[in-house]
Design a protein around this motif. Structure first.
Motif, PDB file in Angstrom:
ATOM      1  N   GLN A 208      28.126  38.361   8.750  1.00  0.00           N
ATOM      2  CA  GLN A 208      29.325  37.213   8.930  1.00  0.00           C
ATOM      3  C   GLN A 208      30.591  37.878   9.547  1.00  0.00           C
ATOM      4  OE1 GLN A 208      27.903  38.039   5.485  1.00  0.00           O
ATOM      5  NE2 GLN A 208      27.024  36.132   5.794  1.00  0.00           N
ATOM      6  N   VAL A 209      30.521  39.244   9.665  1.00  0.00           N
ATOM      7  CA  VAL A 209      31.926  39.664  10.244  1.00  0.00           C
ATOM      8  C   VAL A 209      31.505  40.696  11.527  1.00  0.00           C
ATOM      9  CG1 VAL A 209      33.700  41.209   9.729  1.00  0.00           C
ATOM     10  CG2 VAL A 209      32.919  39.799   8.006  1.00  0.00           C
ATOM     11  N   ALA A 210      32.376  40.358  12.730  1.00  0.00           N
ATOM     12  CA  ALA A 210      32.205  41.105  13.840  1.00  0.00           C
ATOM     13  C   ALA A 210      33.685  41.525  14.240  1.00  0.00           C
ATOM     14  CB  ALA A 210      31.450  40.246  14.887  1.00  0.00           C
ATOM     15  N   VAL A 211      33.615  42.650  15.170  1.00  0.00           N
ATOM     16  CA  VAL A 211      34.987  43.052  15.777  1.00  0.00           C
ATOM     17  C   VAL A 211      34.734  43.285  17.034  1.00  0.00           C
ATOM     18  CG1 VAL A 211      34.447  45.449  14.980  1.00  0.00           C
ATOM     19  CG2 VAL A 211      36.739  44.601  15.579  1.00  0.00           C
ATOM     20  N   GLN A 212      35.597  42.857  18.006  1.00  0.00           N
ATOM     21  CA  GLN A 212      35.431  42.894  19.477  1.00  0.00           C
ATOM     22  C   GLN A 212      36.700  43.523  20.156  1.00  0.00           C
ATOM     23  OE1 GLN A 212      33.480  39.412  21.320  1.00  0.00           O
ATOM     24  NE2 GLN A 212      34.731  39.872  22.976  1.00  0.00           N
ATOM     25  N   ALA A 213      36.359  44.236  21.318  1.00  0.00           N
ATOM     26  CA  ALA A 213      37.521  44.841  21.947  1.00  0.00           C
ATOM     27  C   ALA A 213      37.476  44.353  23.178  1.00  0.00           C
ATOM     28  CB  ALA A 213      37.728  46.088  21.765  1.00  0.00           C
ATOM     29  N   ASN A 214      38.314  43.913  24.165  1.00  0.00           N
ATOM     30  CA  ASN A 214      38.191  43.622  25.572  1.00  0.00           C
ATOM     31  C   ASN A 214      39.529  44.449  26.353  1.00  0.00           C
ATOM     32  OD1 ASN A 214      37.096  41.432  24.004  1.00  0.00           O
ATOM     33  ND2 ASN A 214      36.303  40.979  26.188  1.00  0.00           N
ATOM     34  N   ILE A 215      38.968  44.965  27.487  1.00  0.00           N
ATOM     35  CA  ILE A 215      40.063  45.361  28.218  1.00  0.00           C
ATOM     36  C   ILE A 215      39.995  44.793  29.818  1.00  0.00           C
ATOM     37  CG2 ILE A 215      40.899  47.574  29.613  1.00  0.00           C
ATOM     38  CD1 ILE A 215      39.409  49.217  27.450  1.00  0.00           C
ATOM     39  N   ASN A 216      41.080  44.091  30.241  1.00  0.00           N
ATOM     40  CA  ASN A 216      41.227  43.696  31.302  1.00  0.00           C
ATOM     41  C   ASN A 216      41.926  44.304  32.354  1.00  0.00           C
ATOM     42  OD1 ASN A 216      39.509  41.165  30.501  1.00  0.00           O
ATOM     43  ND2 ASN A 216      41.573  40.579  29.534  1.00  0.00           N
ATOM     44  N   ASN A 217      41.671  44.254  33.774  1.00  0.00           N
ATOM     45  CA  ASN A 217      42.182  44.975  34.839  1.00  0.00           C
ATOM     46  C   ASN A 217      42.356  46.584  34.337  1.00  0.00           C
ATOM     47  OD1 ASN A 217      43.787  45.921  36.914  1.00  0.00           O
ATOM     48  ND2 ASN A 217      45.571  44.821  36.719  1.00  0.00           N
ATOM     49  N   LEU A 218      40.796  47.228  34.224  1.00  0.00           N
ATOM     50  CA  LEU A 218      40.843  48.456  33.793  1.00  0.00           C
ATOM     51  C   LEU A 218      41.585  49.606  34.258  1.00  0.00           C
ATOM     52  CD1 LEU A 218      39.215  50.019  31.680  1.00  0.00           C
ATOM     53  CD2 LEU A 218      37.487  50.158  33.342  1.00  0.00           C
ATOM     54  N   PHE A 219      41.627  49.328  35.605  1.00  0.00           N
ATOM     55  CA  PHE A 219      42.306  50.483  36.426  1.00  0.00           C
ATOM     56  C   PHE A 219      43.893  50.282  36.811  1.00  0.00           C
ATOM     57  CE2 PHE A 219      37.722  50.559  37.464  1.00  0.00           C
ATOM     58  CZ  PHE A 219      37.366  51.711  37.000  1.00  0.00           C
ATOM     59  N   ASP A 220      44.265  49.145  36.061  1.00  0.00           N
ATOM     60  CA  ASP A 220      45.749  48.565  36.506  1.00  0.00           C
ATOM     61  C   ASP A 220      46.143  48.553  37.834  1.00  0.00           C
ATOM     62  OD1 ASP A 220      48.177  48.031  35.274  1.00  0.00           O
ATOM     63  OD2 ASP A 220      48.886  49.758  35.344  1.00  0.00           O
ATOM     64  N   ARG A 221      45.378  47.481  38.412  1.00  0.00           N
ATOM     65  CA  ARG A 221      45.556  47.403  39.807  1.00  0.00           C
ATOM     66  C   ARG A 221      46.634  46.550  40.058  1.00  0.00           C
ATOM     67  NH1 ARG A 221      42.424  48.056  44.699  1.00  0.00           N
ATOM     68  NH2 ARG A 221      44.061  47.415  46.102  1.00  0.00           N
ATOM     69  N   THR A 222      47.706  46.828  40.788  1.00  0.00           N
ATOM     70  CA  THR A 222      48.942  45.880  41.065  1.00  0.00           C
ATOM     71  C   THR A 222      48.566  44.959  42.284  1.00  0.00           C
ATOM     72  OG1 THR A 222      50.427  47.441  40.509  1.00  0.00           O
ATOM     73  CG2 THR A 222      51.171  45.902  42.007  1.00  0.00           C
ATOM     74  N   TYR A 223      48.659  43.790  42.105  1.00  0.00           N
ATOM     75  CA  TYR A 223      48.214  42.816  43.228  1.00  0.00           C
ATOM     76  C   TYR A 223      49.124  41.486  42.949  1.00  0.00           C
ATOM     77  CZ  TYR A 223      45.760  40.443  39.176  1.00  0.00           C
ATOM     78  OH  TYR A 223      45.342  39.651  37.986  1.00  0.00           O
ATOM     79  N   TYR A 224      49.169  40.600  44.018  1.00  0.00           N
ATOM     80  CA  TYR A 224      49.779  39.368  43.850  1.00  0.00           C
ATOM     81  C   TYR A 224      48.948  38.299  43.730  1.00  0.00           C
ATOM     82  CZ  TYR A 224      53.896  42.198  45.873  1.00  0.00           C
ATOM     83  OH  TYR A 224      54.954  43.189  46.047  1.00  0.00           O
ATOM     84  N   THR A 225      49.225  37.266  43.088  1.00  0.00           N
ATOM     85  CA  THR A 225      48.587  35.901  42.985  1.00  0.00           C
ATOM     86  C   THR A 225      49.401  35.085  43.824  1.00  0.00           C
ATOM     87  OG1 THR A 225      49.954  35.347  41.125  1.00  0.00           O
ATOM     88  CG2 THR A 225      48.103  36.154  40.535  1.00  0.00           C
ATOM     89  N   TYR A 226      50.633  35.238  44.523  1.00  0.00           N
ATOM     90  CA  TYR A 226      51.324  34.620  45.302  1.00  0.00           C
ATOM     91  C   TYR A 226      52.325  35.463  46.015  1.00  0.00           C
ATOM     92  CZ  TYR A 226      54.009  30.357  46.964  1.00  0.00           C
ATOM     93  OH  TYR A 226      54.665  29.418  47.776  1.00  0.00           O
ATOM     94  N   ARG A 227      52.319  35.669  47.434  1.00  0.00           N
ATOM     95  CA  ARG A 227      53.007  36.317  48.148  1.00  0.00           C
ATOM     96  C   ARG A 227      53.983  35.420  49.177  1.00  0.00           C
ATOM     97  NH1 ARG A 227      55.875  39.793  48.694  1.00  0.00           N
ATOM     98  NH2 ARG A 227      55.286  41.947  49.510  1.00  0.00           N
ATOM     99  N   ASN A 228      54.254  34.352  48.913  1.00  0.00           N
ATOM    100  CA  ASN A 228      55.093  33.512  49.498  1.00  0.00           C
ATOM    101  C   ASN A 228      56.177  33.521  48.853  1.00  0.00           C
ATOM    102  OD1 ASN A 228      55.900  31.973  51.803  1.00  0.00           O
ATOM    103  ND2 ASN A 228      55.442  30.134  50.856  1.00  0.00           N
ATOM    104  N   GLY A 229      56.318  34.025  47.686  1.00  0.00           N
ATOM    105  CA  GLY A 229      57.298  34.510  46.528  1.00  0.00           C
ATOM    106  C   GLY A 229      56.822  35.443  45.655  1.00  0.00           C
ATOM    107  N   ASP A 230      57.263  36.521  45.413  1.00  0.00           N
ATOM    108  CA  ASP A 230      56.562  37.679  44.756  1.00  0.00           C
ATOM    109  C   ASP A 230      56.273  37.333  43.652  1.00  0.00           C
ATOM    110  OD1 ASP A 230      56.537  39.405  46.878  1.00  0.00           O
ATOM    111  OD2 ASP A 230      58.019  40.663  46.080  1.00  0.00           O
ATOM    112  N   VAL A 231      54.963  37.037  43.106  1.00  0.00           N
ATOM    113  CA  VAL A 231      54.106  36.613  41.941  1.00  0.00           C
ATOM    114  C   VAL A 231      53.218  37.556  41.625  1.00  0.00           C
ATOM    115  CG1 VAL A 231      53.279  35.121  40.330  1.00  0.00           C
ATOM    116  CG2 VAL A 231      55.022  34.217  42.086  1.00  0.00           C
ATOM    117  N   TYR A 232      53.219  38.595  40.634  1.00  0.00           N
ATOM    118  CA  TYR A 232      52.369  39.489  40.333  1.00  0.00           C
ATOM    119  C   TYR A 232      51.082  39.127  39.365  1.00  0.00           C
ATOM    120  CZ  TYR A 232      55.299  43.147  42.385  1.00  0.00           C
ATOM    121  OH  TYR A 232      56.059  44.104  43.215  1.00  0.00           O
TER     122      TYR A 232
END
Length: 741
Positions: free
Chosen positions: A703-727
């Motif tokens: 019945q019971v499960a435990v899960q762990a997730n890590i996103n952007n493992l290496f902590d990369r800095t990037y923009y999702t919009y550069r026409n206005g700084d959106v990280y």
């Protein structure tokens, strides 16, 4: 598993009267014995694809001895109606198709539609601020979103309200890339995204509880409960409820969401099922951003603010509410035909109070002085009422079995938005630097509210679409099949953006040739159209924007469809895009005149491998490369033209309680052209970058499960919009505890 396994013969299940004409008499089915009629076959399954394939329907390309009994852990589905509404295996759909299953969403913790699209092959995105995101496929913006195959006309004011919805209520997400006019009517040639909701399928009491906690105090709680409502199980209910509260890597940002989904499925007879459902979602955001941070300092250098800088004032907020009612009626006839009647009524409302600083500001590098902006209060409502009905089934011609689908659709959508401007400057146009204070690392959003002006109307439009559509799959020979279809759409718009009426016939054609038991070659042509309200110098509305999609490639399926691969070569064209005519006006009035241009072209290749490599290893890998241009050069240069996406899960054979996995995405360099302080236009680049993720799950007991997730493992800095700084999102971690019963 052997790569040389035999290609299953195409088959028809239980069709003793396949030449009978069908009727829509199911509308007259009596409801008086609703609660104790015999249940339909296989109502125990938790998959709508399973439910349908186990009924007496035609399924091409699946094996007769395996009625979709695949593992619940698979990343692939047995059958789908995506692309054509014909019930086919993914291998027999002559377009690029990605299906994101419940298991994939659980493993990767894809909690919103936004999360799903960011991890889907061939889909890229742009996030303009903390709330708004736009999605692209093969260089074109996606505006074709359907819910249980019912189209919704999407505008910029609404995209975040729909794609922010929680995936807990959806069974799977289907993405067909390329033009999809046969399914959606008006829209863009990019792709179509279909959300397939969950049903009350279980004839026994079952359910799950989930709780998770992660970075930035993100808490999420989900309950999914199903139960029969009578002794036989012919009447079933399901409730899914959720609550989420979170901060952010942005200063002062908080968001609170809650949702409730209820469904009742009733077997009116052994072959007739009625489903009713209600969906409610509510989201409150404090200190949301509107646009990004300034791009340039006043001396012309790029800003590169810290990721946590939030340009919102402390009085800003954003609130959305979604209410949807669903109803669908499905009947399966003895002759293999089935009819589907779907209806929905949806109301989306939003209200906000926002501060824009954005790329128009160019503050001093040292003092921060020089920033400016403006405030806006907005409110709006979108109402959608839609009905869709279609029938599909087999027929015989020239001694061979074929499949036919035909249907009709009607939708009425009312969009209404109003705004009030907030100003403090003498000319009433902006909030000046004296109001904003020092916009740098000491900024805390503590400024007085501006003076709010009167409410004014942004839009008040009613869009009506009436459509009739059909598709047929002809078995020309044992290895060769032809799919042809068309959709006739009457499109009408009335309101503030202009009254317009357009009719369009959208053709569809595809051919599939089985090279052997594993591989097929295919080619397809599809189109789509999008009416526009621009007028030429004589006052005539421009013809609708038209999109055409040409695609050819190879598809394969192993292990009875549990693992599939697609390699596609495509070309997309978009024509009649309205562009301004400098100095030319409509009938010598003040209205700007437009002229239709030849538009944009995109050509490229795509590859996807998805499903079970072995019983213990599930993987999805997608790669896309295209070149998109228009008359000005590169088209939508803010979108990557090369991208890779990989994610896998592996259950250890020696320790089956433990599952490990992870993935990586990569995209190439993109650029934006932005106005600089000296008035020139400068090109700003976002370099290529990878994002890595990991997850592990341990099944403590049944019945019971435990899960762990890590996103952007290496902590990369990037923009999702550069026409206005959106990280983009920094590294983040979450832990999930689930209980099944």
């Amino acid at each position: 598993m052997s790569a040389t396994c035999r290609r299953p013969a195409r088959f028809v299940v239980h069709t003793p009267h396949s030449h009978k004409l069908f009727t829509l008499s199911l509308l007259a089915v009596s409801l008086h014995s609703l609660f104790e009629l015999p249940s339909a076959h296989a109502a125990d399954s938790n998959s709508s694809a399973t439910r349908e394939a186990q009924q007496d329907v035609v399924v091409y390309g699946a094996s007769a001895n395996n009625s979709v009994d695949q593992s619940n852990q698979d990343y692939q589905v047995k059958t789908t109606r995506a692309g054509t509404k014909l019930l086919l295996t993914p291998r027999d759909v002559p377009q690029s198709l990605s299906v994101i299953t419940q298991q994939r969403m659980q493993d990767q913790q894809l909690q919103t539609i936004n999360d799903v699209l960011n991890n889907t092959t061939g889909i890229t995105s742009e996030r303009d601020d903390s709330e708004r995101a736009y999605y692209y496929s093969r260089g074109f913006k996606i505006n074709n979103f359907t819910f249980d195959d019912i189209p919704t006309s999407m505008g910029d004011s609404w995209n975040y309200g729909d794609t922010a919805s929680d995936t807990a209520i959806y069974e799977r997400i289907e993405v067909v890339r390329g033009a999809t006019g046969l399914m959606t009517g008006a829209g863009s040639p990019a792709a179509s995204v279909n959300m397939v909701r969950k049903h009350a399928d279980s004839k026994t009491a079952t359910g799950s509880l989930e709780a998770s906690y992660g970075s930035w105090n993100k808490q999420r709680y989900i309950a999914d409960l199903s139960t029969p409502l009578n002794q036989s199980g012919s009447l079933r209910g399901r409730v899914i409820a959720g609550y989420q509260n979170q901060d952010s890597w942005l200063d002062r940002y908080t968001k609170n969401t809650k949702f409730l989904y209820t469904a009742i499925d009733a077997d009116l007879s052994a072959r007739t099922t009625l489903s009713l459902a209600f969906d409610y979602q509510d989201a409150d955001t404090s200190n949301p951003t509107w646009g990004g941070n300034p791009v340039f300092y006043s001396n012309g250098t790029l800003t590169h603010y810290r990721r946590s800088l939030n340009s919102a004032a402390d009085w800003t907020y954003y609130h959305t509410t979604v209410r949807k009612l669903y109803a669908d009626l499905v009947h399966h006839f003895d002759n293999g035909w089935s009819t589907h009647l779907n209806g929905t009524h949806a109301e989306n409302t939003f209200s906000d109070k926002l501060l824009y600083v954005g790329y128009l500001s160019m503050p001093d590098r040292d003092s921060g002085e020089g920033a400016n902006g403006f405030g806006s209060k907005d409110r709006g409502k979108r109402e959608l009422t839609s009905m869709d009905g279609y029938a599909s089934g087999p027929f015989a011609l020239f001694g061979r079995q074929h499949q036919l689908m035909l249907g009709v659709n009607y939708s009425r959508q009312h969009n209404a938005t109003n705004s009030s401007n907030g100003t403090t400057s003498e000319d009433g146009s902006e909030i000046t630097s004296s109001d904003l204070g020092i916009f740098n690392n000491h900024w805390n959003g503590n400024i007085a509210q501006p003076t709010w002006g009167d409410w004014y109307q942004n839009a008040d439009d009613i869009i009506r679409q009436k459509s009739a559509y059909t598709a047929a799959r002809f078995s020309l020979a044992e290895p060769l099949a032809l799919i042809v279809g068309a959709r006739y759409t009457q499109y009408r718009s009335d309101g503030s953006s202009g009254d317009m009426e357009k009719n369009n016939l959208t053709p569809y054609a595809g051919v599939i040739y089985d090279l052997n038991d594993t591989w097929s070659a295919y080619a397809s042509y599809t189109s789509i159209f999008q009416p526009q309200t621009y007028r030429d110098s004589t006052g005539h509305y421009l013809s609708p924007i038209t999109g055409k999609s040409y695609e050819t490639g190879l598809k394969s399926a192993w292990d009875d469809g549990r693992l599939t691969a697609t390699f596609a070569i495509f070309r997309i064209e978009q024509n009649n895009v309205g562009q301004e005519q400098d100095g030319v006006y409509v009938n010598k009035s003040s209205e700007q005149a437009y002229v239709a241009t030849k538009g944009a072209r995109s050509k490229g290749a795509e590859f996807e491998l998805n499903g079970a490599i072995t019983d213990n290893l599930q993987t999805t890998f997608g790669a896309t490369r295209y070149v998109a241009t228009d008359s000005a050069g590169r088209f939508n240069s803010n979108q990557p033209q090369t991208a890779f996406k990989l994610f896998s899960r592996y259950q250890l054979p020696t320790l089956p309680e433990l599952t490990v996995g992870g993935g990586i995405t990569w995209q190439n360099r993109v650029f934006w052209d932005v106005a600089a302080p000296d008035g020139s236009t400068q090109r700003i680049y976002q370099s290529s970058y990878p994002l890595a993720s990991l997850f592990t799950r341990y099944q403590i007991n049944k019945q019971v499960a435990v899960q762990a997730n890590i996103n952007n493992l290496f902590d990369r800095t990037y923009y999702t919009y550069r026409n206005g700084d959106v990280y983009g999102e920094p590294r983040n971690v979450s832990v999930n505890l689930s209980y099944q019963f």
